[in-house]
Enzyme design. Structure first.
Site, PDB file in Angstrom:
ATOM      1  N   GLU A  99      82.604 -17.196  -4.507  1.00  0.00           N
ATOM      2  CA  GLU A  99      81.295 -17.685  -4.026  1.00  0.00           C
ATOM      3  C   GLU A  99      81.205 -17.657  -2.502  1.00  0.00           C
ATOM      4  O   GLU A  99      80.648 -18.554  -1.870  1.00  0.00           O
ATOM      5  CB  GLU A  99      80.994 -19.085  -4.576  1.00  0.00           C
ATOM      6  CG  GLU A  99      80.750 -19.061  -6.077  1.00  0.00           C
ATOM      7  CD  GLU A  99      79.773 -20.120  -6.539  1.00  0.00           C
ATOM      8  OE1 GLU A  99      78.812 -20.426  -5.803  1.00  0.00           O
ATOM      9  OE2 GLU A  99      79.961 -20.633  -7.648  1.00  0.00           O
ATOM     10  N   HIS A 111     107.222 -31.597  -4.253  1.00  0.00           N
ATOM     11  CA  HIS A 111     107.857 -31.586  -5.571  1.00  0.00           C
ATOM     12  C   HIS A 111     109.132 -30.745  -5.600  1.00  0.00           C
ATOM     13  O   HIS A 111     109.863 -30.783  -6.608  1.00  0.00           O
ATOM     14  CB  HIS A 111     106.875 -31.059  -6.621  1.00  0.00           C
ATOM     15  CG  HIS A 111     105.892 -32.081  -7.107  1.00  0.00           C
ATOM     16  ND1 HIS A 111     104.885 -32.576  -6.313  1.00  0.00           N
ATOM     17  CD2 HIS A 111     105.756 -32.705  -8.305  1.00  0.00           C
ATOM     18  CE1 HIS A 111     104.163 -33.439  -7.005  1.00  0.00           C
ATOM     19  NE2 HIS A 111     104.678 -33.547  -8.218  1.00  0.00           N
ATOM     20  N   SER A 152      81.605  -9.289  -0.923  1.00  0.00           N
ATOM     21  CA  SER A 152      80.938  -9.975   0.189  1.00  0.00           C
ATOM     22  C   SER A 152      79.668  -9.240   0.585  1.00  0.00           C
ATOM     23  O   SER A 152      78.674  -9.850   0.996  1.00  0.00           O
ATOM     24  CB  SER A 152      81.896 -10.071   1.386  1.00  0.00           C
ATOM     25  OG  SER A 152      83.004 -10.884   1.079  1.00  0.00           O
TER      26      SER A 152
END
Length: 392
Positions: free
Chosen positions: A376, A351, A138
């Site tokens: 990102e 599920h 970062s």
């Protein structure tokens, strides 16, 4: 392609045609091999070759440099469709185009563009985006990799980390940020001068270390990189000296729209699989989708997906209209990343035990989606950027 008329369910014909084509490719080519590549942790060269044949890697690059002459929204639509089924394939396209090719397309000299872009746009070669380091994630401004001029060559030393598409058989280059000196900041204090340098694959001293053992994105190529007295020509400087950090930040702003599209695709894939399963799976004598607890959970999943899609459509429209879009991209990336993770968690729950089995698409989304809240720019970084845009 037109930059107008981005609306949910009402895309202009040229975009809808592209989306439909990629949807068919994903269903017929990607889906049948996704589980196999994920389990074996192998790079899907045959799928990448198919995407290359379709021109996907060159979508936002002008025809002058071998691209399709489209735009960033077209790329985002393609990434979204791929990510519904296989996030590894989607990130390969996203990184290959927006991170590998776009720095050269945005900031390269004409000579650099003519030399590198045709193969990158054709998808016959891939480029990496060397920003992150072991101690600079970062805090990308904390770059420790260095480059010094010596006899008309840059001598690069340092390490990069988590670099996508950096070690495949078709990787041709990595663009890296490196400290090339010092400069005086607005406050009068010295700070590192960060520039960007193109390092071709195979250059002596440049090593793609063994691939990571990752939680998800198993069919995506990701390596740490080592640069040990790597020498490249002085003309491999990309953009202006000292502007490398700023250049890469602008690339990340664009890339966040594409990653948001990827996250939307993942979120939609979880909805699709959950609707299908809820209709087919019976418990206590009826489909589980007849239970409001299940139906409402899927309804929330769909609402998250639509909200995130609207956010990235809006950010893309502002970008293509030449309007400020940094905040919009951060909002889209944050909302979409959280939607993907939340939907993957809910889809796995729907599920039941099957959701914990790697045979099911939702299990891959559960493993794959966490990185969408990290890569990102973490969620926290997006919040910081949004807050700053508000003057806070």
């Amino acid at each position: 392609m037109s930059t107008h008329g981005f609306a949910l369910g009402n895309l202009p014909d040229e975009y809808e045609d592209l989306r439909s084509t990629v949807e068919e490719f994903t269903r017929e080519v990607v889906a049948p091999v996704s589980a196999e590549h994920d389990a074996a942790k192998t790079f899907p060269y045959e799928v990448v070759s198919g995407m290359a044949d379709m021109g996907l890697f060159g979508l936002p690059i002008s025809e002058e440099y071998g691209g399709m002459g489209g735009d960033y929204f077209a790329l985002s639509l393609a990434i979204e469709e791929l990510a519904r089924v296989d996030q590894s394939v989607a990130i390969t396209l996203e990184a290959g185009c927006s991170l590998g090719a776009m720095p050269i397309y945005r900031f390269g000299t004409d000579e650099q563009k003519q030399k590198y872009l045709p193969a990158l746009a054709a998808g016959t070669s891939l480029g990496g985006f060397g920003l992150t380091e072991p101690g600079a994630g970062s805090d990308a401004g904390g770059t420790r990799t260095t480059a010094r001029l010596d006899g008309g060559e840059w001598v690069v030393n340092g390490n990069k980390q988590f670099i996508t598409n950096s070690g495949t058989d078709i990787t041709s280059l990595v663009t890296v940020t490196a400290v090339t000196g010092t400069t005086t900041g607005k406050d009068g204090n010295e700070k590192p001068e960060i520039s960007t340098i193109i390092v071709p694959s195979g250059t002596p001293g440049f090593t793609a270390e063994p691939a990571y053992n990752k939680v998800g994105w198993n069919a995506s190529d990701t390596h740490p990189l080592t640069f040990d007295d790597v020498r490249v020509p002085e003309e491999n400087l990309l953009g202006r000296r000292g502007r490398g950090y700023a250049h890469f930040l602008s690339i990340l702003d664009e890339g966040r729209i594409a990653v948001a599209a990827l996250a939307v695709g993942a979120a939609q894939g979880c909805v699709d699989e959950s609707v299908k399963y809820a209709r087919e799976r019976e418990a206590f004598g009826k489909p589980i989708g007849d239970n409001q607890a299940i139906a409402f959970k899927i309804a929330r999943m769909e609402a998250r997906t639509m909200t995130a899609r609207a956010a990235y459509y809006s950010a893309a429209a502002r970008m293509l209209a030449g309007k400020p879009f940094k905040k919009d991209a951060s909002v889209a990336k944050m909302i979409a990343g959280e939607a993907a993770m939340d939907n993957a968690r809910d889809a796995t729950q729907i599920h039941g035990g099957y959701g914990f089995m790697n045979d099911y698409v939702v299990s891959r989304h559960y493993r794959d989606s966490k990185i969408l809240e990290i890569g990102e720019g973490t969620t926290e970084v997006q919040l910081l950027l949004i807050a700053r845009s508000l003057g806070l």
